[in-house]
Scaffold this motif. Sequence first.
Motif, mmCIF file in Angstrom:
data_model
loop_
_atom_site.group_PDB
_atom_site.id
_atom_site.type_symbol
_atom_site.label_atom_id
_atom_site.label_comp_id
_atom_site.label_asym_id
_atom_site.label_seq_id
_atom_site.Cartn_x
_atom_site.Cartn_y
_atom_site.Cartn_z
ATOM 1 N N GLN A 136 7.835 149.418 -23.052
ATOM 2 C CA GLN A 136 7.665 149.912 -21.758
ATOM 3 C C GLN A 136 7.124 148.660 -20.742
ATOM 4 O O GLN A 136 7.384 148.269 -19.729
ATOM 5 N N ASP A 137 5.977 147.900 -21.503
ATOM 6 C CA ASP A 137 5.639 146.724 -20.627
ATOM 7 C C ASP A 137 6.774 145.635 -20.568
ATOM 8 O O ASP A 137 6.954 144.934 -19.549
ATOM 9 N N VAL A 138 7.642 145.390 -21.437
ATOM 10 C CA VAL A 138 8.626 144.583 -21.553
ATOM 11 C C VAL A 138 9.555 144.993 -20.559
ATOM 12 O O VAL A 138 10.040 143.986 -19.549
ATOM 13 N N ALA A 139 9.950 146.150 -20.356
ATOM 14 C CA ALA A 139 10.943 146.634 -19.430
ATOM 15 C C ALA A 139 10.348 146.473 -17.894
ATOM 16 O O ALA A 139 11.106 145.794 -17.123
ATOM 17 N N ALA A 140 9.065 146.848 -17.794
ATOM 18 C CA ALA A 140 8.414 146.664 -16.456
ATOM 19 C C ALA A 140 8.411 145.358 -16.069
ATOM 20 O O ALA A 140 8.678 145.035 -14.970
ATOM 21 N N GLY A 141 8.025 144.399 -17.121
ATOM 22 C CA GLY A 141 7.854 143.110 -16.627
ATOM 23 C C GLY A 141 9.291 142.350 -16.192
ATOM 24 O O GLY A 141 9.125 141.549 -15.337
ATOM 25 N N CYS A 142 10.320 142.886 -16.597
ATOM 26 C CA CYS A 142 11.621 142.346 -16.235
ATOM 27 C C CYS A 142 11.907 142.221 -14.639
ATOM 28 O O CYS A 142 12.410 141.420 -13.906
ATOM 29 N N GLY A 143 10.986 143.488 -13.961
ATOM 30 C CA GLY A 143 11.147 143.449 -12.560
ATOM 31 C C GLY A 143 10.841 142.198 -11.842
ATOM 32 O O GLY A 143 11.151 141.643 -11.010
ATOM 33 N N GLU A 144 9.582 142.056 -12.272
ATOM 34 C CA GLU A 144 8.806 140.708 -11.555
ATOM 35 C C GLU A 144 9.453 139.203 -11.771
ATOM 36 O O GLU A 144 9.567 138.545 -11.245
ATOM 37 N N LEU A 145 9.951 139.325 -13.328
ATOM 38 C CA LEU A 145 10.752 138.303 -13.716
ATOM 39 C C LEU A 145 11.934 137.883 -12.725
ATOM 40 O O LEU A 145 12.166 136.849 -12.527
ATOM 41 N N LEU A 146 12.572 138.732 -12.744
ATOM 42 C CA LEU A 146 13.632 138.771 -11.987
ATOM 43 C C LEU A 146 13.470 138.583 -10.448
ATOM 44 O O LEU A 146 13.963 137.597 -9.939
ATOM 45 N N ALA A 147 12.418 139.049 -10.047
ATOM 46 C CA ALA A 147 12.205 138.648 -8.433
ATOM 47 C C ALA A 147 11.788 137.250 -8.284
ATOM 48 O O ALA A 147 11.975 136.455 -7.439
ATOM 49 N N SER A 148 11.036 136.739 -9.283
ATOM 50 C CA SER A 148 10.796 135.280 -9.390
ATOM 51 C C SER A 148 11.878 134.358 -9.255
ATOM 52 O O SER A 148 11.966 133.591 -8.601
ATOM 53 N N ALA A 149 12.780 134.847 -10.337
ATOM 54 C CA ALA A 149 13.898 133.914 -10.501
ATOM 55 C C ALA A 149 15.092 134.261 -9.046
ATOM 56 O O ALA A 149 15.259 133.001 -8.550
ATOM 57 N N ILE A 150 14.941 135.174 -8.370
ATOM 58 C CA ILE A 150 15.720 135.072 -7.277
ATOM 59 C C ILE A 150 14.880 134.618 -6.211
ATOM 60 O O ILE A 150 15.526 133.898 -5.368
ATOM 61 N N MET A 151 13.647 134.890 -5.974
ATOM 62 C CA MET A 151 12.751 133.838 -4.778
ATOM 63 C C MET A 151 13.057 132.411 -5.117
ATOM 64 O O MET A 151 13.221 131.557 -4.123
ATOM 65 N N SER A 152 12.737 132.022 -6.301
ATOM 66 C CA SER A 152 12.970 130.466 -6.837
ATOM 67 C C SER A 152 14.116 129.995 -6.220
ATOM 68 O O SER A 152 14.318 128.862 -5.686
ATOM 69 N N ALA A 153 15.417 130.356 -6.704
ATOM 70 C CA ALA A 153 16.691 130.249 -6.444
ATOM 71 C C ALA A 153 16.929 130.218 -4.831
ATOM 72 O O ALA A 153 17.482 129.406 -4.287
ATOM 73 N N GLU A 154 16.359 131.250 -3.989
ATOM 74 C CA GLU A 154 16.717 131.240 -2.763
ATOM 75 C C GLU A 154 15.865 130.206 -1.992
ATOM 76 O O GLU A 154 16.397 129.636 -0.915
ATOM 77 N N LEU A 155 14.812 130.010 -2.409
ATOM 78 C CA LEU A 155 13.865 128.617 -1.899
ATOM 79 C C LEU A 155 14.851 127.361 -2.197
ATOM 80 O O LEU A 155 14.928 126.380 -1.329
ATOM 81 N N GLU A 156 15.142 127.250 -3.416
ATOM 82 C CA GLU A 156 15.907 126.169 -3.530
ATOM 83 C C GLU A 156 17.192 125.762 -2.618
ATOM 84 O O GLU A 156 17.311 124.956 -2.026
ATOM 85 N N LYS A 157 17.928 127.058 -2.392
ATOM 86 C CA LYS A 157 19.129 127.097 -1.478
ATOM 87 C C LYS A 157 18.455 126.611 -0.205
ATOM 88 O O LYS A 157 19.479 125.938 0.587
ATOM 89 N N GLU A 158 17.514 127.018 0.257
ATOM 90 C CA GLU A 158 16.978 126.856 1.648
ATOM 91 C C GLU A 158 16.342 125.421 1.693
ATOM 92 O O GLU A 158 15.876 124.857 2.551
ATOM 93 N N GLY A 159 16.509 124.631 0.672
ATOM 94 C CA GLY A 159 15.996 123.175 0.354
ATOM 95 C C GLY A 159 14.386 122.912 0.106
ATOM 96 O O GLY A 159 13.861 121.965 0.219
ATOM 97 N N ILE A 160 13.911 124.089 -0.266
ATOM 98 C CA ILE A 160 12.482 123.970 -0.703
ATOM 99 C C ILE A 160 12.325 124.034 -2.220
ATOM 100 O O ILE A 160 12.720 124.859 -2.932
ATOM 101 N N GLU A 161 12.003 122.880 -2.697
ATOM 102 C CA GLU A 161 11.874 122.420 -3.863
ATOM 103 C C GLU A 161 10.523 123.293 -4.475
ATOM 104 O O GLU A 161 9.594 123.420 -4.095
ATOM 105 N N ASN A 162 10.820 123.937 -5.671
ATOM 106 C CA ASN A 162 9.734 124.797 -6.261
ATOM 107 C C ASN A 162 10.075 124.661 -7.903
ATOM 108 O O ASN A 162 10.816 124.546 -8.350
#
Length: 242
Positions: A67-93
């Motif tokens: 259950q914790d592995v499944a739940a943790g996927c939500g935040e992992l995915l969100a962090s990947a999306i935010m990181s990529a969208e920042l990169e796309k906006e020219g914000i290195e992270n």
Amino acid sequence: MIIQKFGGIAMRDSCTRKACIRHIRRAIRENGKVVIVVSAMGRAGDPYSTDSLLSISGALGISPHAQDVAAGCGELLASAIMSAELEKEGIENELIYGSRSGILTEGPFGSADLKMELDPFYRIWGERNVAVVPGFQGTGLDGRIRTTGRGGSDLTAVVLGDMLGAELVEFFKDVPGVLETDPAVNPDAKKFESLTYAELLPLLGTERPVIQKKAALYAAKASVPLHIRNFADELPGTFVSG
Ligand SMILES: Nc1ncnc2c1ncn2[C@@H]1O[C@H](COP(=O)(O)OP(=O)(O)O)[C@@H](O)[C@H]1O
Ligand SMILES: N[C@@H](CC(=O)OP(=O)(O)O)C(=O)O
């Protein structure tokens, strides 16, 4: 240095995340270094929200580890999306997650304690000013993912704020700040401009409080200054301090 925590509603879709990125740009300008803590995207019914992930199979209920592995996927995915969208906006992270992140959770699955080893953060500061961290979870010394309890991204943000000595921990929610009562119950409830920790804590007795109680208790004990505000505008929310 500032911590900015973006909750499930702020992270919900590309449009709400654009508003988040405006806040991140301002923080880079004003505070230099920024640690971004993200929650899973959306609420029940949204495909990658914590509730949706937990409802994929009733069997998760009988396996706290799974259950914790499944739940943790939500935040992992969100962090990947935010990181990529920042990169796309020219914000290195830099994405900081998993066993190399130094974000350690120990104790029972579903309500683990959180500890931090800060080396991964100090290592990136030489090269990058922005770190993106999945909230709510960490890895135990046994390599297993453990979550810290519902609303636990607030705790990740507060503990990081304390350990890294942040000037402020900002929480971006779907309300203008801390109100006298939950606006879902009383739409006319008024906002507090500032509160002490002692004034905040009694407001957190509800099933879904404005900030996780464990996080608020930690902030009170460690005197971590908080700012609870709306992701959708630039207005000041509620400042919480000693
Ligand atoms: N006193 C309060 N003031 C403001 N919001 C409150 C209060 N009590 C409960 N809430 C609820 O808290 C919610 C925000 O917390 P939460 O959903 O955990 O935020 P997030 O997921 O964005 O971190 C609001 O939508 C509101 O319904
Ligand atoms: N996604 C987790 C952790 C969390 O803190 O979420 P949010 O910031 O959206 O309340 C939960 O729903 O419990």
